[in-house]
Design a protein around this motif. Structure first.
Motif, short mmCIF file in Angstrom:
data_model
loop_
_atom_site.label_atom_id
_atom_site.label_comp_id
_atom_site.label_asym_id
_atom_site.label_seq_id
_atom_site.Cartn_x
_atom_site.Cartn_y
_atom_site.Cartn_z
N LEU A 294 0.83 -1.21 0.00
CA LEU A 294 0.00 0.00 0.00
C LEU A 294 0.86 1.26 0.00
O LEU A 294 0.56 2.24 -0.70
CB LEU A 294 -0.94 -0.01 1.21
N THR A 297 2.42 1.48 -3.65
CA THR A 297 1.53 1.91 -4.73
C THR A 297 1.22 3.40 -4.63
O THR A 297 1.18 4.10 -5.65
CB THR A 297 0.23 1.09 -4.71
N THR A 298 1.02 3.88 -3.43
CA THR A 298 0.76 5.32 -3.25
C THR A 298 1.96 6.15 -3.68
O THR A 298 1.85 7.16 -4.39
CB THR A 298 0.41 5.62 -1.78
N THR A 299 3.14 5.71 -3.26
CA THR A 299 4.36 6.44 -3.56
C THR A 299 4.70 6.41 -5.05
O THR A 299 5.10 7.43 -5.63
CB THR A 299 5.53 5.85 -2.75
N ALA A 302 2.50 8.84 -7.00
CA ALA A 302 2.95 10.22 -6.80
C ALA A 302 4.24 10.48 -7.58
O ALA A 302 4.42 11.56 -8.18
CB ALA A 302 3.17 10.49 -5.32
N ALA A 397 -2.32 2.71 -8.93
CA ALA A 397 -3.63 2.90 -8.30
C ALA A 397 -4.42 1.59 -8.29
O ALA A 397 -5.06 1.25 -7.28
CB ALA A 397 -4.40 3.98 -9.06
N ASN A 400 -3.07 -0.64 -5.60
CA ASN A 400 -3.55 -0.24 -4.28
C ASN A 400 -4.93 -0.86 -4.00
O ASN A 400 -5.17 -1.43 -2.92
CB ASN A 400 -3.61 1.28 -4.21
#
Length: 413
Positions: A294, A297-299, A302, A397, A400
């Motif tokens: 998680l 995937t967020t990093t 971005a 995304a 995630n």
């Protein structure tokens, strides 16, 4: 396969008295081999623009020189990727090390881009032979008191090797008048040592029948690992498209977007991303697989957005900051999906599982770079990199969402 109790190795024919000592030596040797494979994978990247300047070939051949490695690696994975489950880890890795020595020698004497492509193809195939095998061997040979260490090293060594290979080549290009002979002579030495440690390592699986049948191209995911495999695949794609962007296109971005014509800059940015990845993989090694995924995937989403903005705006600071963020995402994600998959199978199926995982990895690594190289000359780098980054962000995304669904089923390991 027969399983024995510690300290004797599962399936090993080594005597109990010396098994634990040889196991430690073998584990360290496999870590060296994994590191060497990645050093060699990254080392040519800062050299491609030198080849282009000397021989005057089109930019699409730059992409091909990078990506033919990934395609040859895939061919090896789907044919001989699980061979070590039948013949044993040592003979397969020894053959791969000899093939790597041949490839590095071809690079050393290459008179044209055709020979470079041949060397890169052989290198990719040899790496494909070794990749799943060395990952499985690290897991097999991990210390009894810390069985997860194999997965940790399998996640850290490739990232560290990419960083070392890129920055070392960049420094040599910057400092030496004839960098190519220095780089590939050094790599030959690495693989001579690698061959020696493979021969000295203990065997971790018993030879069994079915080796010829295993060469028939196929992909099979062991049933126990399928849910985890699907959940981790979008993360896997995001990690490797980011790696392909940073390794395969950095020299073009530096030259055509930021007007940087410097081997040290090319190698330095690759080393920055992979160095941050390595440090992050070490720091996050105790995180559970779901948390790692998680965060990654967020990093990565971005980072892809930031790299795209930096390239479109010709802002080197944004590009570099986003590259650091990308390194954090790659380091967290690489170890995360390996930790998610490793506990799902036993030694007899482990190379097959790693083969399937790396097929996803290297398709994601190679195909986008080939596509980018095909369009950069006609469309320009900015729109191509923007699309590349958008696809990476979408994959992150989706990864995630898939990991959250996987966790909601109570399947997280």
């Amino acid at each position: 396969m027969t399983t024995t109790s510690p300290p004797q190795l599962a399936g090993s024919i080594e005597p109990r008295r010396s098994g634990e000592r040889r196991r430690r030596i073998g584990f360290a040797g496999m870590a060296w081999v994994s590191l060497s494979l990645s050093i060699a994978a990254a080392a040519p990247s800062p050299l491609y623009v030198l080849y282009q300047a000397e021989w005057g070939f089109a930019s699409w051949l730059l992409g091909l020189a990078f990506s033919v490695y990934a395609f040859a690696l895939l061919l090896a994975l789907v044919t001989v990727g699980s061979l070590s489950d039948y013949l044993g880890r040592r003979p397969v890795l020894a053959g791969a090390a000899l093939a790597q020595l041949t490839a590095m020698t071809l690079f050393l004497v290459a008179p044209n881009i055709g020979t470079v492509l041949a060397a890169r193809t052989l290198q990719g195939f040899a790496t494909g032979v070794a990749t799943a095998t060395v990952s499985a061997a690290l897991t097999d040979l991990a210390p009894n008191r810390n069985r997860q260490l194999g997965a940790v090293i399998a996640g850290i060594a490739p990232l560290a090797g990419l960083s070392v290979g890129a920055i070392s080549t960049g420094l040599i290009v910057h400092a030496a008048h004839t960098p190519i002979p220095i780089v590939f002579t050094a790599l030959d030495v690495l693989f001579v040592i690698g061959l020696a440690v493979v021969v000295a390592a203990p065997e971790s699986v018993q030879r069994r029948g079915g080796a010829w049948k295993s060469l028939v191209p196929r992909l099979r995911i062991p049933s126990a690992a399928r849910t985890a495999f699907v959940a981790s695949s979008f993360l896997n794609v995001a990690v490797w498209t980011t790696s392909g962007l940073c390794l395969g296109l950095v020299a073009v971005i530096n030259r055509d977007v930021f007007d940087l014509h410097n081997g040290l800059a090319n190698g330095g940015i690759i080393a920055l991303v992979m160095g941050v990845s390595t440090a992050t993989a070490i720091v996050t090694r105790h995180l559970d697989a779901r948390s790692s995924g998680l965060i990654a995937t967020t990093t990565l989403a971005a980072a892809a957005a930031g790299i795209g903005v930096g390239v479109v705006a010709t802002n080197l600071v944004i590009y570099l900051v986003a590259s650091v963020v990308a390194g954090i995402g790659v380091g967290t994600g690489f170890g995360g999906y390996i930790r998610l998959l490793t506990p799902t199978t036993g030694p007899e199926d482990r190379a097959e599982l790693f083969t399937a995982m790396y097929v996803v990895s290297y398709l994601s690594f190679g195909l986008p770079v080939v596509a980018a190289g095909a369009f950069i000359d006609s469309v320009g780098p900015r729109p191509v990199i923007t699309v590349f980054c958008a696809l990476t962000a979408v994959s992150a995304a989706l990864g995630n969402l898939m990991l959250k669904r996987f966790a909601s089923r109570g399947s997280d390991r």
